[in-house]
Design a protein around this motif. Structure first.
Motif, PDB file in Angstrom:
ATOM      1  N   SER A 216       0.829  -1.212   0.000  1.00  0.00           N
ATOM      2  CA  SER A 216       0.000   0.000   0.000  1.00  0.00           C
ATOM      3  C   SER A 216       0.861   1.259   0.000  1.00  0.00           C
ATOM      4  CB  SER A 216      -0.917  -0.003   1.224  1.00  0.00           C
ATOM      5  OG  SER A 216      -1.646   1.197   1.308  1.00  0.00           O
ATOM      6  N   LEU A 217       1.887   1.273   0.852  1.00  0.00           N
ATOM      7  CA  LEU A 217       2.754   2.451   0.938  1.00  0.00           C
ATOM      8  C   LEU A 217       3.588   2.637  -0.328  1.00  0.00           C
ATOM      9  CD1 LEU A 217       3.898   2.166   4.668  1.00  0.00           C
ATOM     10  CD2 LEU A 217       2.627   4.085   3.651  1.00  0.00           C
ATOM     11  N   GLU A 218       4.035   1.549  -0.935  1.00  0.00           N
ATOM     12  CA  GLU A 218       4.786   1.651  -2.187  1.00  0.00           C
ATOM     13  C   GLU A 218       3.920   2.271  -3.284  1.00  0.00           C
ATOM     14  OE1 GLU A 218       8.047  -2.000  -1.869  1.00  0.00           O
ATOM     15  OE2 GLU A 218       6.087  -2.370  -2.811  1.00  0.00           O
ATOM     16  N   ALA A 219       2.647   1.860  -3.334  1.00  0.00           N
ATOM     17  CA  ALA A 219       1.732   2.427  -4.318  1.00  0.00           C
ATOM     18  C   ALA A 219       1.485   3.909  -4.027  1.00  0.00           C
ATOM     19  CB  ALA A 219       0.411   1.660  -4.299  1.00  0.00           C
ATOM     20  N   GLU A 220       1.350   4.239  -2.750  1.00  0.00           N
ATOM     21  CA  GLU A 220       1.135   5.634  -2.345  1.00  0.00           C
ATOM     22  C   GLU A 220       2.336   6.498  -2.710  1.00  0.00           C
ATOM     23  OE1 GLU A 220      -0.062   8.078   1.741  1.00  0.00           O
ATOM     24  OE2 GLU A 220      -0.163   5.885   1.711  1.00  0.00           O
ATOM     25  N   LEU A 221       3.551   5.947  -2.502  1.00  0.00           N
ATOM     26  CA  LEU A 221       4.767   6.683  -2.832  1.00  0.00           C
ATOM     27  C   LEU A 221       4.880   6.900  -4.345  1.00  0.00           C
ATOM     28  CD1 LEU A 221       7.447   7.958  -1.982  1.00  0.00           C
ATOM     29  CD2 LEU A 221       8.483   5.671  -2.068  1.00  0.00           C
ATOM     30  N   GLU A 222       4.571   5.870  -5.102  1.00  0.00           N
ATOM     31  CA  GLU A 222       4.621   5.987  -6.561  1.00  0.00           C
ATOM     32  C   GLU A 222       3.651   7.059  -7.046  1.00  0.00           C
ATOM     33  OE1 GLU A 222       4.083   3.188 -10.580  1.00  0.00           O
ATOM     34  OE2 GLU A 222       3.862   2.334  -8.568  1.00  0.00           O
ATOM     35  N   LEU A 238       7.219   4.027   5.101  1.00  0.00           N
ATOM     36  CA  LEU A 238       7.634   2.848   4.343  1.00  0.00           C
ATOM     37  C   LEU A 238       8.963   2.303   4.859  1.00  0.00           C
ATOM     38  CD1 LEU A 238       7.164   0.875   2.033  1.00  0.00           C
ATOM     39  CD2 LEU A 238       8.133   2.576   0.449  1.00  0.00           C
ATOM     40  N   ALA A 239       9.867   3.197   5.248  1.00  0.00           N
ATOM     41  CA  ALA A 239      11.167   2.759   5.795  1.00  0.00           C
ATOM     42  C   ALA A 239      10.964   1.943   7.065  1.00  0.00           C
ATOM     43  CB  ALA A 239      12.047   3.972   6.079  1.00  0.00           C
ATOM     44  N   ILE A 240      10.033   2.363   7.906  1.00  0.00           N
ATOM     45  CA  ILE A 240       9.751   1.618   9.135  1.00  0.00           C
ATOM     46  C   ILE A 240       9.217   0.231   8.802  1.00  0.00           C
ATOM     47  CG2 ILE A 240       8.271   1.541  11.174  1.00  0.00           C
ATOM     48  CD1 ILE A 240       8.470   4.618  11.265  1.00  0.00           C
ATOM     49  N   GLN A 241       8.347   0.146   7.821  1.00  0.00           N
ATOM     50  CA  GLN A 241       7.797  -1.147   7.406  1.00  0.00           C
ATOM     51  C   GLN A 241       8.898  -2.041   6.809  1.00  0.00           C
ATOM     52  OE1 GLN A 241       4.706  -2.406   7.879  1.00  0.00           O
ATOM     53  NE2 GLN A 241       4.223  -0.549   9.047  1.00  0.00           N
ATOM     54  N   TYR A 242       9.773  -1.445   6.014  1.00  0.00           N
ATOM     55  CA  TYR A 242      10.892  -2.210   5.455  1.00  0.00           C
ATOM     56  C   TYR A 242      11.774  -2.775   6.570  1.00  0.00           C
ATOM     57  CZ  TYR A 242      10.285  -0.775   0.519  1.00  0.00           C
ATOM     58  OH  TYR A 242       9.832  -0.598  -0.756  1.00  0.00           O
ATOM     59  N   LEU A 254      15.793   4.930   1.974  1.00  0.00           N
ATOM     60  CA  LEU A 254      14.669   5.871   2.034  1.00  0.00           C
ATOM     61  C   LEU A 254      14.914   6.961   3.078  1.00  0.00           C
ATOM     62  CD1 LEU A 254      11.459   3.657   1.732  1.00  0.00           C
ATOM     63  CD2 LEU A 254      12.314   5.320   0.081  1.00  0.00           C
ATOM     64  N   LEU A 255      15.347   6.551   4.265  1.00  0.00           N
ATOM     65  CA  LEU A 255      15.578   7.531   5.333  1.00  0.00           C
ATOM     66  C   LEU A 255      16.695   8.499   4.957  1.00  0.00           C
ATOM     67  CD1 LEU A 255      15.288   5.161   8.428  1.00  0.00           C
ATOM     68  CD2 LEU A 255      13.633   6.876   7.683  1.00  0.00           C
ATOM     69  N   TYR A 256      17.730   7.980   4.324  1.00  0.00           N
ATOM     70  CA  TYR A 256      18.839   8.842   3.921  1.00  0.00           C
ATOM     71  C   TYR A 256      18.376   9.869   2.886  1.00  0.00           C
ATOM     72  CZ  TYR A 256      23.398  10.299   2.167  1.00  0.00           C
ATOM     73  OH  TYR A 256      24.484  11.046   1.784  1.00  0.00           O
ATOM     74  N   SER A 257      17.488   9.457   1.980  1.00  0.00           N
ATOM     75  CA  SER A 257      16.982  10.395   0.969  1.00  0.00           C
ATOM     76  C   SER A 257      16.224  11.546   1.632  1.00  0.00           C
ATOM     77  CB  SER A 257      16.091   9.673  -0.040  1.00  0.00           C
ATOM     78  OG  SER A 257      14.850   9.280   0.539  1.00  0.00           O
ATOM     79  N   ILE A 258      15.585  11.267   2.783  1.00  0.00           N
ATOM     80  CA  ILE A 258      14.898  12.334   3.532  1.00  0.00           C
ATOM     81  C   ILE A 258      15.926  13.250   4.191  1.00  0.00           C
ATOM     82  CG2 ILE A 258      13.367  12.837   5.482  1.00  0.00           C
ATOM     83  CD1 ILE A 258      12.006  10.127   4.954  1.00  0.00           C
ATOM     84  N   LEU A 259      16.945  12.650   4.826  1.00  0.00           N
ATOM     85  CA  LEU A 259      17.956  13.428   5.533  1.00  0.00           C
ATOM     86  C   LEU A 259      18.770  14.304   4.588  1.00  0.00           C
ATOM     87  CD1 LEU A 259      19.227  10.720   8.063  1.00  0.00           C
ATOM     88  CD2 LEU A 259      17.636  12.608   8.488  1.00  0.00           C
ATOM     89  N   LEU A 260      18.910  13.876   3.349  1.00  0.00           N
ATOM     90  CA  LEU A 260      19.610  14.699   2.367  1.00  0.00           C
ATOM     91  C   LEU A 260      18.882  16.022   2.134  1.00  0.00           C
ATOM     92  CD1 LEU A 260      20.746  12.168  -0.417  1.00  0.00           C
ATOM     93  CD2 LEU A 260      22.226  13.664   0.918  1.00  0.00           C
ATOM     94  N   VAL A 261      17.559  15.967   2.237  1.00  0.00           N
ATOM     95  CA  VAL A 261      16.746  17.168   2.021  1.00  0.00           C
ATOM     96  C   VAL A 261      16.622  17.977   3.307  1.00  0.00           C
ATOM     97  CG1 VAL A 261      14.462  18.024   1.345  1.00  0.00           C
ATOM     98  CG2 VAL A 261      15.462  16.043   0.179  1.00  0.00           C
ATOM     99  N   ASP A 262      16.391  17.266   4.417  1.00  0.00           N
ATOM    100  CA  ASP A 262      16.181  17.949   5.702  1.00  0.00           C
ATOM    101  C   ASP A 262      16.728  17.072   6.820  1.00  0.00           C
ATOM    102  OD1 ASP A 262      15.354  19.266   7.965  1.00  0.00           O
ATOM    103  OD2 ASP A 262      13.230  19.364   7.415  1.00  0.00           O
TER     104      ASP A 262
END
Length: 299
Positions: A216-222, A238-242, A254-262
């Motif tokens: 569900s989260l993968e579809a939401e992210l897409e 999604l990172a927590i679920q992974y 996924l988490l690193y991609s967030i930290l790169l931004v903020d």
């Protein structure tokens, strides 16, 4: 100097060479400081030895000072080189030789360290010592990858067997993201019954780790990516679920991609989740990779 590299005297000859060669091969070099060929030979042997110090022992006998040993063996010229195995001299050569000749001479009488590590890893895995087996096979893989031809192709004949054995361990540990690239790299010619069995295990593992929440989260992210919506809250969930499905490489990415931004997204909650995952997983390589990435952001 390496513990497997010795200058031999009359008193140390029996334990180092006669007894020592019962444990591992000993390369004995009769040399003289007055001999230019000897002075050229010794660095070549030290170079070859440094590439695999555990495979054999180097024992140097200075003919200028150790006449008793020289007379005992009847050495007539220097350099003279002998390989001792099980307390006996089994082969030798004299005079100037190329590095290639010396390497081939040594290889004839020393075990293949990569094959030895592979066998040790397989034995430990069979005994249930999975983490120890993993470390040994990683060492074997590293050694095999360093042995390449001029085109960069790995020469060691056990290379793909090592990858299969390591993939089996990753599957047993639930590290599916590490097993997958190893299996994908196996060439058609080496895709044997073990390979097909591991591929089946990997597919089953992927299916079992693909929970409804992840789907569900993968579809939401897409959808968010296509519509240019804020992706970061979905990525965090999604990172927590992974992570809960033991798909830690995907979670950290996924988490690193967030930290790169903020770096302080959600008041630092994403950074905390990132560090919590690093503190709990056992994949040392993955942990090291993402610790370096985090430090690069922090400093």
């Amino acid at each position: 100097m390496s513990v497997n590299n010795h200058d031999v005297t009359v008193s140390t000859f029996p334990p180092l060479i006669l007894e020592g060669s019962k444990q591992k091969p000993v390369l004995v070099i009769f040399w003289s400081q007055q001999c230019p060929i000897c002075n050229a030979l010794l660095p070549i042997i030290d170079k070859i030895h440094a590439q695999d110090e555990q495979a054999f022992v180097v024992a140097r006998i200075n003919c200028d000072t150790e006449q008793e040993i020289v007379n005992h063996f009847g050495v007539q010229s220097v350099p003279s080189v002998f390989m001792f195995v099980d307390g006996k001299g089994v082969d030798g050569f004299a005079g100037e030789q190329t590095e290639a000749f010396i390497s081939e001479f040594i290889n004839k009488h020393t075990p293949d360290q990569i094959l030895t590590l592979l066998q040790q890893g397989q034995t430990l895995f069979a005994q249930g010592e999975i983490e120890q087996a993993k470390q040994i096979l990683l060492e074997a893989l590293k050694l095999a990858q360093s042995d390449t031809d001029l085109k960069g192709t790995v020469k060691n004949e056990n290379y793909n067997d090592i990858k299969l054995a390591l993939a089996q361990i990753y599957l047993a540990l639930g590290e599916f993201e590490n097993a997958s690239p190893l299996l994908e790299s196996i060439p058609m010619a080496d895709q044997n019954m073990i390979y097909h069995s591991l591929i089946s295990q990997l597919e089953l593992a992927k299916q079992s780790s693909q929970t409804p929440e992840i789907t569900s989260l993968e579809a939401e992210l897409e959808s968010a990516e296509k519509e240019s919506k804020d992706e970061m809250p979905i990525k965090h969930k999604l990172a927590i679920q992974y992570n809960q499905a033991n798909r830690n490489s995907e979670a950290l990415a996924l988490l690193y991609s967030i930290l790169l931004v903020d770096l302080n997204y959600e008041d630092g909650e994403t950074k905390k989740t990132f560090m919590d995952i690093l503190a709990t997983i056992e994949d040392a390589k993955l942990v090291s990779e993402y610790r370096r990435k985090l430090y690069s952001l922090l400093y």
